[in-house]
Scaffold this motif. Structure first.
Motif, short mmCIF file in Angstrom:
data_model
loop_
_atom_site.label_atom_id
_atom_site.label_comp_id
_atom_site.label_asym_id
_atom_site.label_seq_id
_atom_site.Cartn_x
_atom_site.Cartn_y
_atom_site.Cartn_z
N LEU A 27 0.96 -1.16 0.06
CA LEU A 27 0.00 -0.03 -0.02
C LEU A 27 0.90 1.07 0.18
O LEU A 27 0.55 2.32 -0.59
N TRP A 30 1.76 3.08 -3.46
CA TRP A 30 0.97 3.97 -4.24
C TRP A 30 -0.32 4.63 -3.67
O TRP A 30 -0.70 5.48 -4.13
N SER A 31 -0.71 4.15 -2.34
CA SER A 31 -1.70 4.95 -1.79
C SER A 31 -1.33 6.07 -0.79
O SER A 31 -0.62 5.99 -0.07
N SER A 32 -2.02 7.26 -1.21
CA SER A 32 -2.05 8.54 -0.56
C SER A 32 -2.27 8.29 0.63
O SER A 32 -1.91 9.50 1.77
N TYR A 92 -10.09 1.04 3.79
CA TYR A 92 -9.37 0.93 2.38
C TYR A 92 -9.92 -0.29 2.05
O TYR A 92 -9.28 -1.59 2.27
N LEU A 107 -11.53 0.88 -6.08
CA LEU A 107 -11.08 1.17 -4.95
C LEU A 107 -11.73 1.81 -4.23
O LEU A 107 -12.48 2.96 -4.62
N VAL A 109 -12.49 4.34 -0.27
CA VAL A 109 -11.76 4.74 0.96
C VAL A 109 -13.09 5.24 1.85
O VAL A 109 -13.83 6.02 1.38
N TRP A 128 -10.39 13.43 -0.95
CA TRP A 128 -10.27 12.00 -1.56
C TRP A 128 -10.67 12.13 -3.03
O TRP A 128 -10.07 11.28 -3.77
N LEU A 132 -7.75 10.17 -5.00
CA LEU A 132 -7.98 8.66 -5.40
C LEU A 132 -8.08 8.55 -6.62
O LEU A 132 -7.36 7.32 -7.11
N ASP A 135 -4.25 7.98 -7.17
CA ASP A 135 -3.84 6.76 -6.62
C ASP A 135 -4.07 5.46 -7.54
O ASP A 135 -3.30 4.43 -7.60
N SER A 136 -5.29 5.59 -7.98
CA SER A 136 -5.53 4.32 -8.96
C SER A 136 -4.80 4.36 -10.02
O SER A 136 -4.32 3.14 -10.46
N PHE A 139 -1.39 3.10 -9.15
CA PHE A 139 -1.58 1.44 -8.71
C PHE A 139 -1.59 0.81 -10.09
O PHE A 139 -0.94 -0.23 -10.42
#
Length: 216
Positions: A27, A30-32, A92, A107, A109, A128, A132, A135-136, A139
């Motif tokens: 995670l 890549w995940s903020s 998540y 995905l 949140v 978000w 997001l 982020d995607s 990913f």
């Protein structure tokens, strides 16, 4: 509590995508919403517990695998975090659906808030909705276009969460305060000159007011 989600298409099998997501250490790549995860190996599965650092916080928290359906769905719930305005619990979640020659990944949140933090729900949803989609795509690019013989998926982050006293919490900021977490690591292993894949879909936000990611 706000819940924001988006879809992204990845040219890998559901098994490959799930195995990558099941190791929560990935995670941090890549995940903020995840600054770092302790490098010690944890056997993937329901109720698996990791130690991670949430953006804007100096001390480590627990990250628990709250849902585990191999090849279909996995979710991680963060430990309840306190600030003078109330508490929040981040979740998540990832849902996988076989699609064409790859996998459609949803995905999402969700931030469960309490007390005065509920008043800041529109701000966390806005943050978000901004982060997001990026982020995607990160990913998707990280997983690339599928493996060739002998090629492995990107390795999990090796950053170790520092052991800091329980009272050493960083100050909270609103959306856009400070550097955006998760943007300092460049996509790894992305092949060159490969066909493009569908971009992330427009954001969808739940109709129910949600919580605030005050440190995001």
């Amino acid at each position: 509590m706000p819940c924001v989600s988006t879809n992204v298409f990845v040219r890998r099998t559901p098994t490959e995508v799930f195995d990558f997501l099941a190791d929560a250490r990935n995670l941090a790549l890549w995940s903020s919403g995840v600054a770092s995860v302790e490098s010690a190996y944890v056997r993937p599965g329901g109720n698996a517990v990791y130690r991670y650092r949430y953006p804007g916080r100096r001390r480590p928290y627990h990250l628990v695998c709250a849902d585990y359906e191999p090849g279909r769905r996995i979710a991680f719930r963060g430990q309840r975090m306190w600030c003078p305005l109330g508490t929040q619990v981040p979740l998540y979640a990832f849902e996988l659906l076989p699609h064409a020659d790859g996998t459609l990944v949803r995905l999402s949140v969700t931030s469960s808030l309490s007390a005065a933090l509920l008043l800041l729900a529109p701000l966390v949803a806005m943050a978000w909705r901004r982060d997001l989609p990026a982020d995607s795509l990160k990913f998707r690019d990280l997983l690339g276009e599928g493996r060739t013989t002998g090629e492995a998926l990107p390795a999990a982050s090796s950053e170790v969460v520092p052991s800091v006293g329980a009272g050493a919490n960083a100050g909270a900021g609103g959306p856009g305060a400070g550097p955006v977490p998760g943007t300092d690591a460049a996509p790894a292993g992305a092949p060159e000159n490969v066909p493009s894949v569908p971009a992330a879909t427009p954001m969808r936000t739940s109709a129910t007011p949600h919580g605030f990611d005050y440190a995001h």
